[in-house]
Design an enzyme around this catalytic site. Structure first.
Site, PDB file in Angstrom:
ATOM      1  N   HIS A 165       0.667  -1.000   0.014  1.00 50.78           N
ATOM      2  CA  HIS A 165      -0.301  -0.260   0.106  1.00 50.78           C
ATOM      3  C   HIS A 165       1.118   1.125  -0.036  1.00 50.78           C
ATOM      4  O   HIS A 165       0.102   2.424  -0.605  1.00 50.78           O
ATOM      5  CB  HIS A 165      -0.948  -0.108   1.247  1.00 50.78           C
ATOM      6  CG  HIS A 165      -2.141  -0.931   1.259  1.00 50.78           C
ATOM      7  ND1 HIS A 165      -3.151  -1.463   0.305  1.00 50.78           N
ATOM      8  CD2 HIS A 165      -2.437  -2.022   2.088  1.00 50.78           C
ATOM      9  CE1 HIS A 165      -3.731  -2.675   0.503  1.00 50.78           C
ATOM     10  NE2 HIS A 165      -3.114  -3.047   1.195  1.00 50.78           N
ATOM     11  N   ASP A 201      -2.432 -10.078  -2.839  1.00 50.00           N
ATOM     12  CA  ASP A 201      -2.570 -10.490  -1.332  1.00 50.00           C
ATOM     13  C   ASP A 201      -4.374  -9.791  -1.364  1.00 50.00           C
ATOM     14  O   ASP A 201      -4.607  -8.731  -2.836  1.00 50.00           O
ATOM     15  CB  ASP A 201      -2.353  -8.966  -1.119  1.00 50.00           C
ATOM     16  CG  ASP A 201      -3.137  -8.577   0.711  1.00 50.00           C
ATOM     17  OD1 ASP A 201      -1.635  -9.261   1.423  1.00 50.00           O
ATOM     18  OD2 ASP A 201      -3.318  -7.771   1.015  1.00 50.00           O
ATOM     19  N   ASP A 290      -4.144 -13.215   3.283  1.00 52.34           N
ATOM     20  CA  ASP A 290      -5.026 -12.782   3.670  1.00 52.34           C
ATOM     21  C   ASP A 290      -5.941 -13.110   2.836  1.00 52.34           C
ATOM     22  O   ASP A 290      -7.784 -12.718   3.102  1.00 52.34           O
ATOM     23  CB  ASP A 290      -5.055 -11.152   4.387  1.00 52.34           C
ATOM     24  CG  ASP A 290      -4.519 -10.475   3.528  1.00 52.34           C
ATOM     25  OD1 ASP A 290      -4.585 -10.892   2.117  1.00 52.34           O
ATOM     26  OD2 ASP A 290      -4.085  -9.187   3.515  1.00 52.34           O
TER      27      ASP A 290
HETATM   28  C1  6XA Z   1      -7.320  -1.429   7.063  1.00 52.53           C
HETATM   29  C2  6XA Z   1      -7.739  -2.801   6.280  1.00 52.53           C
HETATM   30  C3  6XA Z   1      -6.052  -2.707   5.929  1.00 52.53           C
HETATM   31  C4  6XA Z   1      -5.476  -3.918   4.954  1.00 52.53           C
HETATM   32  C5  6XA Z   1      -3.807  -4.192   5.404  1.00 52.53           C
HETATM   33  C6  6XA Z   1      -3.784  -5.694   4.754  1.00 52.53           C
HETATM   34  N1  6XA Z   1      -7.235  -1.069   8.414  1.00 52.53           N
HETATM   35  N2  6XA Z   1      -2.912  -5.094   3.342  1.00 52.53           N
HETATM   36  O1  6XA Z   1      -3.727  -6.496   4.570  1.00 52.53           O
HETATM   37  O2  6XA Z   1      -2.592  -6.037   2.288  1.00 52.53           O
HETATM   38 ZN    ZN Z   2      -3.758  -7.479   3.041  1.00 54.06          ZN
END
Ligand code: 6XA
Ligand code: ZN
Length: 348
Positions: A165, A201, A290
């Site tokens: 991100h 992801d 995830d």
């Molecule tokens: C909101 C969710 C953040 C996603 C983090 C993640 N706090 N990104 O696993 O791949």
């Molecule tokens: Zn993620």
């Protein structure tokens, strides 16, 4: 398969994050990497430490003023008020449309907002040290795999915090430095003409996409939950195909939350075929776990055996490959799922 592990990941250990506006215990915890390390060790994989300093490559994928902010953020936070060593900083104002982001304010919280896409990426004392060590691992893995000495075909970086991100000049979604981008750029610098990044992801890799959006030499593909309903919400749609010289070199495959594993593997197949048509010289896999059915914050349905299938499909591409760990919050299952991917890859 060479595996990298950075012990200093432990230095990044914030306590709280915000989830639906409430302060909750962090999902992105040190135990995540420790579970992966334990499984790697149990399966006889030898863990290496990084040998390459990623500072040079970080300077090409991230903005210098952002790197400078991140490196000194904890020092500046401590200087703001006595007792800050016992609190976590969070942004509370962001330069959205019509506000200026070209002038860096002096105020620490304002700078934190300037360099953040959300309030969900808590910093702690060792964040820079841990994130930098993760980027060092990514750069080291890329250097080894690109050189191909001794028949080394692939490497896996077990590091945290994750990276996909993080954009050129912002953190977000638990990510600070973009490890996949650092690995891809390192492979380019080592002579790979065309590098593909495949992000599997659950969440769209907005940072990686934005870093390479105008470039044809790095193809970015992401299979993820539809941003209409899933984080990061503001990027990751199918109509984002690249810009300028990069037109046609970004592929987003958003899928509905809750979709079956069979649908996910259809998208993976589409991604793999695009990588073949691109005639990539090397591959970086942003390996989020995830997508697992039991992940507490995500809504896909992969089972542990599906991660072996993913690894086999990626191995069949026959490319020099660097894996970097991204998300995945069913901590106790991460070891089995990560190792299933890399052992599946080795089988192919
Ligand atoms: C909101 C969710 C953040 C996603 C983090 C993640 N706090 N990104 O696993 O791949
Ligand atoms: Zn993620």
């Amino acid at each position: 398969m060479i595996t990298f592990f950075n012990d200093s990941h432990q230095a990044h250990a914030p306590e709280f994050e915000f989830f639906r506006g409430e302060r909750v215990a962090c999902f992105e915890t040190p135990e995540r990497a420790e579970y992966v390390k334990a499984r790697l060790t149990e399966r006889g994989h030898h863990l290496q430490s990084a040998q390459v300093d990623s500072r040079a490559v970080l300077g090409t994928v991230h903005a210098p003023r952002y790197l400078d902010f991140l490196e000194h953020a904890w020092r500046d936070w401590l200087a703001l008020a006595p007792g800050n060593d016992r609190c976590q900083p969070f942004p509370s104002i962001w330069p959205v449309r019509s506000l200026r982001s070209d002038i860096e304010p002096l105020n620490f919280i304002a700078r934190l907002g300037l360099y953040s896409m959300d309030n969900g990426s808590p910093l702690s004392a060792g964040t820079w040290q841990a994130a930098k060590a993760g980027a060092d691992a990514a750069a080291s893995a890329a250097a080894l795999v690109a050189a191909g000495h001794g028949g080394i075909r692939a490497a896996f970086c077990c590091s945290r915090p994750p990276g996909h991100h993080a954009g050129a000049d912002f953190m977000g979604g638990y990510c600070f430095l973009n490890n996949a981008a650092a690995a891809a750029q390192s492979m380019r610098d080592a002579g790979a003409g065309r590098v593909a990044i495949l992000d599997v992801d659950y969440h769209h890799g907005n940072g990686t996409q934005s870093i390479f959006y105008g470039r044809p030499d790095v193809l970015c593909i992401s299979v993820h939950g539809d941003p209409l309903t899933e984080y990061p919400f503001f990027l990751g749609h199918a109509d984002e195909t690249g810009q300028g010289e990069g037109e046609g070199f970004n592929l987003n495959l958003p899928l509905p939350a809750g979709c079956a594993a069979s649908r996910w593997f259809e998208a993976l197949e589409q991604a793999c075929q695009r990588i073949c048509r691109y005639r990539a010289d090397a591959l970086v896999v942003a390996l989020g776990l995830d997508t697992f059915a039991e992940d507490p914050i995500s809504k896909f349905a992969l089972r542990s055996g599906d991660f072996s299938r993913l690894g086999r499909r990626l191995g069949a591409l026959g490319l020099p490959t660097v894996f970097v760990l991204e998300g995945g919050y069913a901590a106790a299952a991460l070891g089995v799922n990560a190792v299933n991917v890399i052992e599946g890859f080795e089988e192919a």
